[in-house]
Scaffold this active site. Structure first.
Site, PDB file in Angstrom:
ATOM      1  N   ASP A   1       0.834  -1.204   0.000  1.00 22.94           N
ATOM      2  CA  ASP A   1       0.000   0.000   0.000  1.00 22.94           C
ATOM      3  C   ASP A   1       0.863   1.247   0.000  1.00 22.94           C
ATOM      4  OD1 ASP A   1       0.919  -0.026   2.620  1.00 22.94           O
ATOM      5  OD2 ASP A   1      -0.982  -0.697   3.462  1.00 22.94           O
TER       6      ASP A   1
ATOM      7  N   LYS B   1      -4.935   2.461   0.532  1.00 23.97           N
ATOM      8  CA  LYS B   1      -6.133   3.157   1.022  1.00 23.97           C
ATOM      9  C   LYS B   1      -5.672   4.505   1.568  1.00 23.97           C
ATOM     10  CE  LYS B   1      -7.522  -0.063   3.939  1.00 23.97           C
ATOM     11  NZ  LYS B   1      -6.655  -1.214   3.651  1.00 23.97           N
TER      12      LYS B   1
ATOM     13  N   GLY C   1       3.385  -0.196   5.642  1.00 21.30           N
ATOM     14  CA  GLY C   1       4.317   0.764   6.202  1.00 21.30           C
ATOM     15  C   GLY C   1       4.300   0.693   7.719  1.00 21.30           C
ATOM     16  N   GLY C   2       5.453   0.940   8.336  1.00 19.76           N
ATOM     17  CA  GLY C   2       5.528   0.891   9.798  1.00 19.76           C
ATOM     18  C   GLY C   2       5.395  -0.527  10.311  1.00 19.76           C
ATOM     19  N   ASP C   3       4.597  -0.690  11.355  1.00 19.81           N
ATOM     20  CA  ASP C   3       4.344  -2.010  11.937  1.00 19.81           C
ATOM     21  C   ASP C   3       2.973  -2.495  11.468  1.00 19.81           C
ATOM     22  OD1 ASP C   3       5.210  -3.975  14.326  1.00 19.81           O
ATOM     23  OD2 ASP C   3       3.040  -3.686  14.366  1.00 19.81           O
TER      24      ASP C   3
ATOM     25  N   ALA D   1       6.048   4.414  12.792  1.00 22.31           N
ATOM     26  CA  ALA D   1       6.247   5.843  12.537  1.00 22.31           C
ATOM     27  C   ALA D   1       6.631   6.596  13.810  1.00 22.31           C
ATOM     28  CB  ALA D   1       4.983   6.442  11.930  1.00 22.31           C
TER      29      ALA D   1
ATOM     30  N   MET E   1      -2.201  10.161  12.284  1.00 19.30           N
ATOM     31  CA  MET E   1      -3.286  10.632  11.418  1.00 19.30           C
ATOM     32  C   MET E   1      -3.925  11.916  11.921  1.00 19.30           C
ATOM     33  SD  MET E   1      -4.943   6.882  10.567  1.00 19.30           S
ATOM     34  CE  MET E   1      -4.495   6.104  12.121  1.00 19.30           C
TER      35      MET E   1
ATOM     36  N   GLY F   1       7.699  11.174   7.719  1.00 18.78           N
ATOM     37  CA  GLY F   1       8.791  10.649   8.531  1.00 18.78           C
ATOM     38  C   GLY F   1       9.576   9.547   7.846  1.00 18.78           C
TER      39      GLY F   1
END
Length: 658
Positions: free
Chosen positions: A247, A267, A298-300, A329, A375, A404
């Site tokens: 994504d 999304k 992305g991230g965890d 993040a 967010m 980031g």
């Protein structure tokens, strides 16, 4: 003797015989039982019922050692299974569809307005209603024989029944039409449960288990930002994947490293997006097809994402799923801004929350010294109100990190009281609390070569490699008689030593860092140039006219070494210019060029070297190339004499080879 717990219905008993026939045993006994659902036929399945509605008494019999196994229709299994139980086999579906049974032989499209359809599935009712909203629906219960009797006597105009149930009972002639909708994913499968500590039963039923043909799924955290934030395990899983569902917030350089098929399922707010159930279903289908399937986030994967839903979706369908954590993040942004999320005497607690909720109107209470908001780019007023409500003073610092971990990362330093006045772009992460008091801005340097660890300029180094290398075939006969090897780059060492032995040869290196790289391949340098330049290497070779020198280098190498009579140039690798997605250079204060090739690539990428940039040039060739591109010499630092630059590795490569 195999003791089998089953529901006491004709269909359940036929299913037991189906399993026994496939197993090929005659040593068994059946323990017929009535489940809670069998004893409470007045309860509608169109309403929420307990998960083990049809399995409770059978599973209890296994747990109490009154039975060795229980055989269920797979779609009746609770999720998760009761503690102590294991699914030892999931059989191949006899038929995975649903059928309409109408005594008058009327298909779904032919049923009259307000016709009453009996079903025990809310999903099926919704799917039929979507195309025939004029129909009425009513819950139907009982055995298959009971349901057929009800429709035959006029209680319903039609009923929906599992096709496999009719086939197993020899009632396929009652099918009016097979419905074109996807049935329950486990429709037609039989589930065999045993106690988890019975390896003998797992072995016994292994030949019946359709899951041996399944692939495996991984939910992988891609880290926040570039490829460098990926864990070693995530890299290994991605390298072996057959298909990757990815994504937003993942960079193209990360994806391009892997050979798997890639499917975008992003999304993003206010943009076209993929429905979550569709993503989960696509992953499931790939697993069913035996594929090694990765959901890359992305991230965890389990922090402020839909990873938990995807995990449950696959586990409910009895797929093997492994979660590979990622650097999130909040970790990346705090590290990038050099903000300690907790610190003695300042912050003893950390709260992490989403500022964007779809089911509630307020952000949950945190009660922590440091507050991190995901967010929040479009929710600054709400975040300010929340912080004030949490007791944070208007003067408390707030650091906002946009994008980031990416090259275009931007920091905004403000306070709780002024937070709603900021102009922020998404994605952004908000860090609030007194841990931000010592935040300070830092110059950002863009490093264009291959190895940024070789650069120690006092700045925050952002790595965007503008060159790439790959091996070239060499003619061994060209250098087999050479007595000496000259290495001016880590890349030359890597490509040459991976194919050829240096044993018995004198070895010359351009600098100490290149010597360190050589040692990693098991060799020790005999000579090191006095200065890390091609001219110094040439002077050393000229002082030893008895040497016959092989010089492994790049296809772009063009310097005085190759012109020497006792040097054989070996093009061991190729250097290729890279052109990443263009970014704004306004957030950078300087740029480091490790080679003439990085200069050429930068010009192709950006068009020019912006006038606000301080420029570091490694080696005379790089310096000369910058002048060719009309870069003002007054803002160039000649990096080979600059004390904050480590000489060697690909910086040495840059000066001479690339």
């Amino acid at each position: 003797m195999l003791r089998i717990a089953t529901r006491n219905s004709p269909l359940a008993l036929v299913q037991v015989q189906e399993v026994i026939t496939q197993l090929g045993t005659s040593a068994y006994e059946i323990l017929p039982l009535s489940s809670f659902g069998d004893l409470n036929k007045d309860l509608s399945l169109l309403e929420e019922q307990k998960p083990d509605f049809f399995t409770d008494t059978l599973d209890t019999a296994v747990l109490e050692d009154r039975a060795d196994i229980a055989i269920h229709s797979a779609k009746d299994l609770p999720f998760p299974l009761h503690d102590g139980l294991a699914l030892v086999a999931l059989t191949t579906a006899l038929d995975a569809t649903d059928s309409l049974v109408s005594p008058k032989g009327l298909k779904l499209s032919e049923l009259p307005t307000k016709a009453c359809v009996g079903t025990s599935s809310k999903t099926r009712m919704a799917e039929i209603a979507a195309v025939r909203s004029d129909l009425t629906f009513k819950s139907i219960r009982g055995t298959i024989e009971d349901r057929l009797a009800q429709v035959d006597r006029g209680d319903f105009d039609a009923i929906v029944v599992a096709t496999c149930a009719l086939k197993r009972l020899g009632l396929a002639t009652r099918i009016t039409e097979v419905l074109p909708y996807a049935a329950h994913p486990l429709q037609g499968m039989l589930a065999i449960l045993a106690k988890a500590d019975r390896p003998d039963l797992k072995a016994l039923f292994s030949s019946l288990d359709t899951r041996v043909h399944y692939g495996m799924a991984w939910l992988v955290g891609g880290g926040c930002g570039t490829y460098e934030m990926l864990t070693i395990k995530a890299d290994r899983v991605l390298a072996h994947a057959d298909v990757i569902f990815y994504d937003d917030l993942l960079t193209q350089d990360l994806l391009d490293r892997y050979a798997a098929s890639k499917v975008y399922v992003g999304k993003r707010k206010d943009k076209a997006s993929t429905v979550q159930d569709s993503i989960s279903e696509m992953m499931y289908r790939e697993v069913l097809n035996g594929k090694k399937t990765v959901r890359l986030k992305g991230g965890d994967p389990l922090l402020f994402s839909r990873g938990g839903e995807e995990l449950d979706y696959l586990r409910m369908r009895h797929c093997v799923v492994e979660v590979v954590p990622g650097i999130s993040a909040f970790q990346t942004c705090a590290a990038s801004a050099a903000i300690p999320l907790t610190q003695r005497n300042i912050s003893a607690s950390l709260g992490i929350v989403s500022a964007h909720y779809s089911t509630t109107t307020t952000i949950p209470h945190l009660g922590t010294d440091t507050c991190v908001y995901y967010m929040g780019a479009t929710k600054l007023a709400s975040v300010k109100e929340h912080l004030m409500g949490e007791g944070h003073a208007p003067v408390e610092p707030v650091i906002i990190v946009e994008s980031g971990g990416l090259p275009e990362e931007r920091h905004v330093s403000t306070t709780v009281g002024a937070l709603d006045k900021c102009s922020i772009a998404s994605p952004a992460l908000i860090i609030a609390g007194n841990v931000g008091k010592h935040y300070q801005t830092m110059d950002r340097l863009l490093y264009t070569g291959l190895d940024p660890t070789a650069c120690t300029v006092f700045a925050k180094i952002i790595h965007i490699p503008l060159i790439a290398t790959h091996s070239l075939p060499c003619n061994v006969s060209d250098f087999s008689d050479c007595t000496t090897l000259l290495f001016t780059s880590k890349e030359a060492i890597r490509y040459f030593c991976s194919r050829y032995s240096c044993a018995g040869k004198k070895i010359v290196v351009i600098g100490s860092q290149t010597g360190t790289s050589l040692a990693e391949h098991g060799y020790t340098a005999d000579y090191c140039a006095q200065e890390p330049t091609s001219q110094s290497c040439a002077e050393l070779i000229l002082s030893h006219p008895e040497w016959a020198v092989a010089y492994p280098c790049s296809n772009k190498s063009d310097n005085c070494i190759s012109t020497l009579k006792n040097v054989v140039t070996v093009r061991a690798y190729a250097t290729k210019l890279q052109c990443p997605t263009k970014i704004e250079m306004t957030s950078f204060s300087s740029v480091f060029f490790s080679s003439p090739s990085t200069v050429d690539s930068f010009i192709n990428w950006q068009g020019s070297v912006a006038s606000h940039l301080l420029v570091y040039a490694m080696g005379p060739a790089t310096h000369a190339r910058l002048l060719e591109h009309t870069v003002n010499p007054n803002r160039i630092i000649y990096a080979s004499t600059y004390r904050h630059v480590s000489v060697g590795d690909d910086i040495s490569l840059g000066a001479h080879d690339a």
